[in-house]
Write an enzyme that holds these catalytic residues in place. Structure first.
Site, PDB file in Angstrom:
ATOM      1  N   ASP A 142       0.819  -1.209   0.000  1.00 41.04           N
ATOM      2  CA  ASP A 142       0.000   0.000   0.000  1.00 41.04           C
ATOM      3  C   ASP A 142       0.856   1.265   0.000  1.00 41.04           C
ATOM      4  O   ASP A 142       2.090   1.211   0.022  1.00 41.04           O
ATOM      5  CB  ASP A 142      -0.945  -0.030   1.206  1.00 41.04           C
ATOM      6  CG  ASP A 142      -2.319   0.535   0.876  1.00 41.04           C
ATOM      7  OD1 ASP A 142      -2.393   1.426   0.019  1.00 41.04           O
ATOM      8  OD2 ASP A 142      -3.309   0.081   1.481  1.00 41.04           O
ATOM      9  N   GLY A 167      14.687  -4.857   5.203  1.00 38.04           N
ATOM     10  CA  GLY A 167      15.662  -5.572   4.395  1.00 38.04           C
ATOM     11  C   GLY A 167      16.751  -6.177   5.259  1.00 38.04           C
ATOM     12  O   GLY A 167      17.158  -5.603   6.270  1.00 38.04           O
ATOM     13  N   GLU A 190       6.362  -1.819  11.489  1.00 38.47           N
ATOM     14  CA  GLU A 190       7.685  -2.189  11.003  1.00 38.47           C
ATOM     15  C   GLU A 190       8.003  -3.602  11.497  1.00 38.47           C
ATOM     16  O   GLU A 190       7.960  -3.871  12.700  1.00 38.47           O
ATOM     17  CB  GLU A 190       8.759  -1.235  11.513  1.00 38.47           C
ATOM     18  CG  GLU A 190       8.653   0.187  10.999  1.00 38.47           C
ATOM     19  CD  GLU A 190       9.120   0.328   9.556  1.00 38.47           C
ATOM     20  OE1 GLU A 190       9.932  -0.504   9.104  1.00 38.47           O
ATOM     21  OE2 GLU A 190       8.660   1.271   8.895  1.00 38.47           O
TER      22      GLU A 190
END
Length: 275
Positions: A142, A167, A190
């Site tokens: 999104d 990552g 997160e």
């Protein structure tokens, strides 16, 4: 010589890898990037029920930064300076026919790096997808959400607005952040540091989960780290310091319930997050 062997040997001498390295090394690195880009390979996959990292693929991504120079790209309102193989992105120059063949929707201002894979029927709102990421079919990334380098996001997930899937590029053996199938990740959340979010889980908005985050099962009191069990409903919480009750409490992730697949299919996200 296999690509894997070529990459591993190059990695052992990575300080010597540069744009002038042997063509066979550069060809192997480029082949890995192409295979990741089309989904033929993926940095991590589930084998016999366990997630496994293919280290040589991560090594090839990191070596690619050594064989390509920095380049300049000029746009209508700015210019960019980056590694040559990443400047133009995954879909630069694609025709309508190529987009139709890929089968995913990509809204303007959605940078997607070369070497990342996006499955059919995925939807990319204005978001960011880094090299090595794998986004499976039917998933929505999104607005202003991020899929970090080598992150693995399963089928039919919703990565809500402003959220990040972290990552994990180094070290090569480290498992990337994993979001399994049918996961809802709430807005402004997160998930980082190679955490695994199990299939069918629902995470409330504002969740922050790394390897050091305590994951508390409210029903049992059990505390775990690094993995949300499948079909968990998770909200932010805090834990006091038992030895010093006056000290500030620390944030944690609280599993308020676990539901089976059948229940989840009949229940809305809002209902699952309510008690």
């Amino acid at each position: 010589m296999s690509i894997e062997k070529t990459i591993n040997e190059a990695w052992d001498n990575k300080d010597q890898i540069n744009p002038n390295s042997n063509q066979s090394i550069k060809d192997a690195i480029n082949q890995v990037i192409e295979d990741l880009d089309c989904g033929k390979s993926r940095v991590a996959e589930k084998i016999n029920g366990e997630w496994v990292t293919h280290q040589y693929l991560k090594k090839a991504i990191m070596l690619s930064f050594r064989i390509y120079p920095m380049e300049n790209l000029n746009g209508p309102y700015s210019s960019w300076f980056d590694k040559a193989h990443l400047l133009k992105g995954k879909t630069a120059g694609w025709t309508k026919e190529q987009h139709e063949a890929a089968g995913f929707r990509m809204v303007p201002n959605s940078p997607v790096r070369k070497g990342s894979f996006v499955g059919k029927n995925a939807v990319l709102m204005p978001c960011y997808v880094n090299i090595g990421a794998y986004i499976d079919s039917g998933t929505m990334i999104d607005t202003f959400a991020r899929a970090g380098s080598c992150s693995q996001i399963g089928k039919n997930c919703h990565i809500s607005a402003g959220s990040g899937v972290g990552g994990v590029l180094e070290p090569a053996q480290a498992l990337p952040t994993i979001i399994e199938d049918n996961v809802f990740l709430g807005a402004m959340s997160e998930v980082v540091e190679g955490v695994i979010v199990g299939e069918g889980s629902v995470l409330s908005m504002g969740m922050y989960i790394g390897q050091s985050t305590k994951i508390v099962n409210r029903s049992t009191g059990e505390i775990s780290y690094g993995k949300i069990p499948p079909y968990s409903v998770v909200v932010p919480g805090t834990l006091p310091d038992k030895k010093n009750p006056s000290a500030p409490s620390l944030s944690c992730a609280v599993i308020i319930k676990q539901v089976d697949e059948k229940t989840r299919s009949k229940t809305s996200i809002n209902d699952l997050l309510r008690e």
